[in-house]
Design a protein around this motif. Structure first.
Motif, PDB file in Angstrom:
ATOM      1  N   LEU A 109      32.893 -31.657  25.958  1.00  0.00           N
ATOM      2  CA  LEU A 109      32.768 -33.079  26.262  1.00  0.00           C
ATOM      3  C   LEU A 109      34.011 -33.522  27.021  1.00  0.00           C
ATOM      4  O   LEU A 109      35.129 -33.114  26.695  1.00  0.00           O
ATOM      5  CB  LEU A 109      32.628 -33.900  24.981  1.00  0.00           C
ATOM      6  CG  LEU A 109      31.294 -33.797  24.251  1.00  0.00           C
ATOM      7  CD1 LEU A 109      31.351 -34.578  22.945  1.00  0.00           C
ATOM      8  CD2 LEU A 109      30.172 -34.328  25.121  1.00  0.00           C
ATOM      9  N   PRO A 142      36.794 -35.954  27.595  1.00  0.00           N
ATOM     10  CA  PRO A 142      37.370 -37.008  26.760  1.00  0.00           C
ATOM     11  C   PRO A 142      37.381 -38.386  27.448  1.00  0.00           C
ATOM     12  O   PRO A 142      37.419 -39.404  26.774  1.00  0.00           O
ATOM     13  CB  PRO A 142      38.800 -36.525  26.479  1.00  0.00           C
ATOM     14  CG  PRO A 142      39.067 -35.420  27.419  1.00  0.00           C
ATOM     15  CD  PRO A 142      37.746 -34.899  27.901  1.00  0.00           C
ATOM     16  N   ARG A 191      32.237 -39.387  27.603  1.00  0.00           N
ATOM     17  CA  ARG A 191      31.522 -38.536  26.663  1.00  0.00           C
ATOM     18  C   ARG A 191      30.122 -38.172  27.147  1.00  0.00           C
ATOM     19  O   ARG A 191      29.462 -37.310  26.578  1.00  0.00           O
ATOM     20  CB  ARG A 191      31.480 -39.187  25.290  1.00  0.00           C
ATOM     21  CG  ARG A 191      32.909 -39.320  24.745  1.00  0.00           C
ATOM     22  CD  ARG A 191      33.000 -39.663  23.299  1.00  0.00           C
ATOM     23  NE  ARG A 191      32.293 -38.814  22.378  1.00  0.00           N
ATOM     24  CZ  ARG A 191      32.743 -37.669  21.877  1.00  0.00           C
ATOM     25  NH1 ARG A 191      33.907 -37.207  22.260  1.00  0.00           N
ATOM     26  NH2 ARG A 191      32.028 -37.001  20.997  1.00  0.00           N
TER      27      ARG A 191
END
Length: 175
Positions: A93, A95, A98
Motif C-alpha cells: 500500500l 502510505p 491507500r
C-alpha cells in the motif's frame, strides 16, 4: 515522395540510408540474445525491464510504472503477478494514497536483477562484438539518449510495438 533533394544530404547519406535496417538488425539480435539470457526470469526481457525500473528508479505507483515503461496497465498486472509469485517483487500500500499500490523489489528480486544485469551486459557485448569496446559504450549512450528524447517527446510510444514490428509476433520467445 519526399521533397528532400538527395544532393542536399551529407555525402555519407546520398546513396540512401540503411539506418532502419541497421537498427532492426541490432534489435533483432539483442532480442534473441537477451531473451535467451533471461529465460529463467518471468516474462524475460519485459520482466527484466519492470524489475530494473522498480529497483533503480523511484516510481511511486503501479500506474506510474505502466506509464514509465509504456505498458498497458492490464498487461502489466499479469507480469507483476508472475514476478510477485516468483518472490521478486511485492505490492505494498502506498502510505500517501491507500488506494494505490507501490511495486517494491524483494531482496531476492534485487539479487535476481543483479544477476540478470550481468547476463544482459554479456549478451549485449556479443550483439555489439563488431565494435571496439570503447565504441560499444558510446553506442549505448547515444541509443539511450535518443530513446529518452523520443520518450520525452512522445511518452505514449510503445517500445514493445517496435520490437514486434521488427521481430514479428510469431518469432518472439514466449515469456
Amino acid at each position: 515522395m519526399s521533397d528532400i533533394d538527395p544532393c542536399d544530404l551529407p555525402a555519407d547519406r546520398q546513396r540512401g540510408s540503411n539506418f532502419g535496417w541497421s537498427l532492426g538488425m541490432v534489435l533483432r539480435r539483442w532480442h534473441e540474445y537477451v531473451e535467451e539470457a533471461l529465460k529463467d526470469l518471468p516474462h524475460r526481457s519485459r520482466g527484466y525491464h519492470i524489475l530494473a525500473v522498480v529497483v533503480h528508479e523511484d516510481v511511486p505507483t503501479q500506474a506510474a510504472l505502466a506509464s514509465r515503461l509504456v505498458i498497458d496497465r492490464s498487461v502489466l498486472t499479469y507480469v507483476i503477478d508472475d514476478l510477485e509469485n516468483a518472490g521478486l517483487i511485492e505490492r505494498q500500500l502506498d502510505p500517501r494514497d491507500r488506494r494505490a499500490r507501490r511495486i517494491v523489489a524483494t531482496e531476492r528480486g534485487r539479487q535476481a536483477l543483479a544477476d540478470a544485469e550481468k547476463r544482459v551486459a554479456h549478451a549485449e557485448d556479443h550483439v555489439l562484438a563488431g565494435l571496439p569496446e570503447e565504441q560499444r559504450a558510446t553506442f549505448r549512450d547515444f541509443a539511450n539518449r535518443a530513446a529518452e528524447a523520443i520518450h520525452a517527446a512522445a511518452p505514449g510510444t510503445d517500445p514493445c510495438a517496435a520490437v514486434t514490428s521488427v521481430i514479428g509476433p510469431t518469432e518472439q520467445v514466449p515469456g
